[in-house]
Design an enzyme around this catalytic site. Structure first.
Site, PDB file in Angstrom:
ATOM      1  N   HIS A  27     -25.136 -20.387  44.277  1.00 43.76           N
ATOM      2  CA  HIS A  27     -24.882 -21.316  43.170  1.00 43.76           C
ATOM      3  C   HIS A  27     -25.152 -22.731  43.689  1.00 43.76           C
ATOM      4  CE1 HIS A  27     -22.098 -18.022  41.484  1.00 43.76           C
ATOM      5  NE2 HIS A  27     -23.228 -18.031  40.804  1.00 43.76           N
ATOM      6  N   GLU A  72     -22.502 -25.532  44.587  1.00 39.72           N
ATOM      7  CA  GLU A  72     -21.420 -25.221  45.521  1.00 39.72           C
ATOM      8  C   GLU A  72     -21.839 -25.713  46.902  1.00 39.72           C
ATOM      9  OE1 GLU A  72     -19.957 -21.544  42.706  1.00 39.72           O
ATOM     10  OE2 GLU A  72     -20.526 -21.089  44.767  1.00 39.72           O
ATOM     11  N   HIS A  85     -19.082 -19.168  48.810  1.00 45.58           N
ATOM     12  CA  HIS A  85     -19.035 -19.833  47.500  1.00 45.58           C
ATOM     13  C   HIS A  85     -17.843 -20.777  47.440  1.00 45.58           C
ATOM     14  CE1 HIS A  85     -21.913 -17.315  45.098  1.00 45.58           C
ATOM     15  NE2 HIS A  85     -21.807 -16.597  46.201  1.00 45.58           N
ATOM     16  N   GLU A  94     -14.842 -17.056  48.776  1.00 43.75           N
ATOM     17  CA  GLU A  94     -14.566 -18.276  47.997  1.00 43.75           C
ATOM     18  C   GLU A  94     -13.720 -19.177  48.882  1.00 43.75           C
ATOM     19  OE1 GLU A  94     -15.662 -19.033  45.020  1.00 43.75           O
ATOM     20  OE2 GLU A  94     -16.337 -17.120  44.173  1.00 43.75           O
TER      21      GLU A  94
END
Ligand SMILES: [Zn+2]
Length: 338
Positions: free
Chosen positions: A65, A68, A162, A225
């Site tokens: 992404h 990010e 991420h 994450e």
């Protein structure tokens, strides 16, 4: 010029050099393969050393992404330490900067979400920047893992880094792809030692990058994450120092299990909320945090002739997002494992 600018301007390939004990090659734009070179070993020590030799294979990806940013900065930091000889390389390593065109624009993606396209699912999307990259990344991972040196290595691991869009009751967490084989104990130990707050076990296959490497290449994979990111240059990398250190240890083949935070929380996915209609509604505020507990019986989402009610113990929400495209996931319902 710093590494980030070199990466974004596609000049990094011709600027970055590695010590002689690291063999490097860029496979496609933003994808760098690094192999530790065999070092001549003095005769006396050769037996002990060869017994200890343990070369595994590691893939670390960031920026799947494009907005990010912190994972990209962390990967560049690792790259710089390897190039300067400040970090020994124990394993075959593939570093992937996922979506460079989106990174340049500061966007999550240009056409569609790249992290829903792996495992051939790019065929379900109109051709665009991300479908091209999904095809390219699948091919390059296949090419990398098919080399004789890698085929001979015992273990493959993939960490896809991420940052979350929203706030989270657990700031740092790992999503482990659904797999029928057992999760490797030492991989779970590494996650524990990395001082993340929680792990989530998926209950179904999906189009994420980490699902792809787990399903097709038997890698120990996860989506990691690591917290909330700010635009490039504004991240306080000290907030991610536990992850950086855990990655350094993995690259150098020297991780020891030690945990400084309270015990790791474990969850499993029980249901996925899939948006299939224009009249889809998510009945929680836009800024609801990940891992928020919801009351039993509460209707969290509805559309057309379907409704999702919270049933104990599946009462935690992850990644709620009503604005996804039709056919995509608008949230996951989790149950806590004890
Ligand atoms: Zn992401």
């Amino acid at each position: 010029m710093d590494l980030l600018n070199l990466l974004l301007e596609n000049k990094i390939e011709n600027t970055l050099y590695f010590p002689p004990n690291i063999k490097s090659s860029w496979l496609v734009e933003g994808v760098l393969q690094l192999f530790p070179e065999e070092q001549p070993v003095p005769e006396k020590q050769s037996q002990t050393l060869s017994q200890e030799k343990n070369t595994d294979t590691l893939i670390i990806s960031a920026g799947i992404h494009g907005n990010e940013t912190a994972p990209v900065e962390i990967l560049l930091q690792l790259l710089s330490q390897l190039a300067q000889g400040n970090l020994p390389l124990q394993h075959n390593l593939l570093l992937i900067f996922g979506n460079l065109p989106a990174m340049r624009e500061g966007l999550r993606y240009l056409d569609n979400d790249l992290n829903r396209m792996f495992g051939g699912r790019y065929k379900n999307f109109p051709a665009g920047n991300e479908t091209r990259r999904a095809i390219e990344l699948e091919a390059v991972v296949h090419q990398f893992l098919s080399q004789p040196a890698i085929m001979a290595s015992e273990r493959r691991r993939h960490l896809d880094l991420h940052t979350a869009i929203r706030g989270s009751c657990h700031e740092q967490f790992a999503l482990l792809p659904y797999q029928t084989r057992e999760y490797a104990a030492d991989f779970l130990q590494w996650l524990e030692a990395s001082d993340i707050d929680a792990v989530v076990f998926h209950n179904a296959v999906g189009g994420t990058f980490s699902h792809f490497t787990s399903e097709y290449f038997n890698a120990d994979s996860c989506t990691l994450e690591i917290g909330k990111a700010l635009p490039f240059g504004q991240n306080d990398l000290a907030r991610f120092s536990n992850i950086t250190e855990a990655l350094r240890n993995l690259v150098a083949g020297s991780f020891i299990v030690k945990r400084n935070k309270p015990a790791l929380k474990c969850y499993r996915v029980v249901d996925a909320i899939i948006k299939q209609h224009d009249n889809f509604r998510l009945n929680i505020p836009e800024d609801t945090k990940n891992f928020t507990v919801l009351a039993e019986g509460f209707e969290i989402a509805s559309q057309h002739n379907h409704s999702w009610k919270i049933a104990s113990p599946a009462n935690f929400i992850l990644f709620p997002n009503a604005h996804v495209a039709i056919g995509l996931r608008a949230g996951l319902l989790l149950a806590q494992l004890t």
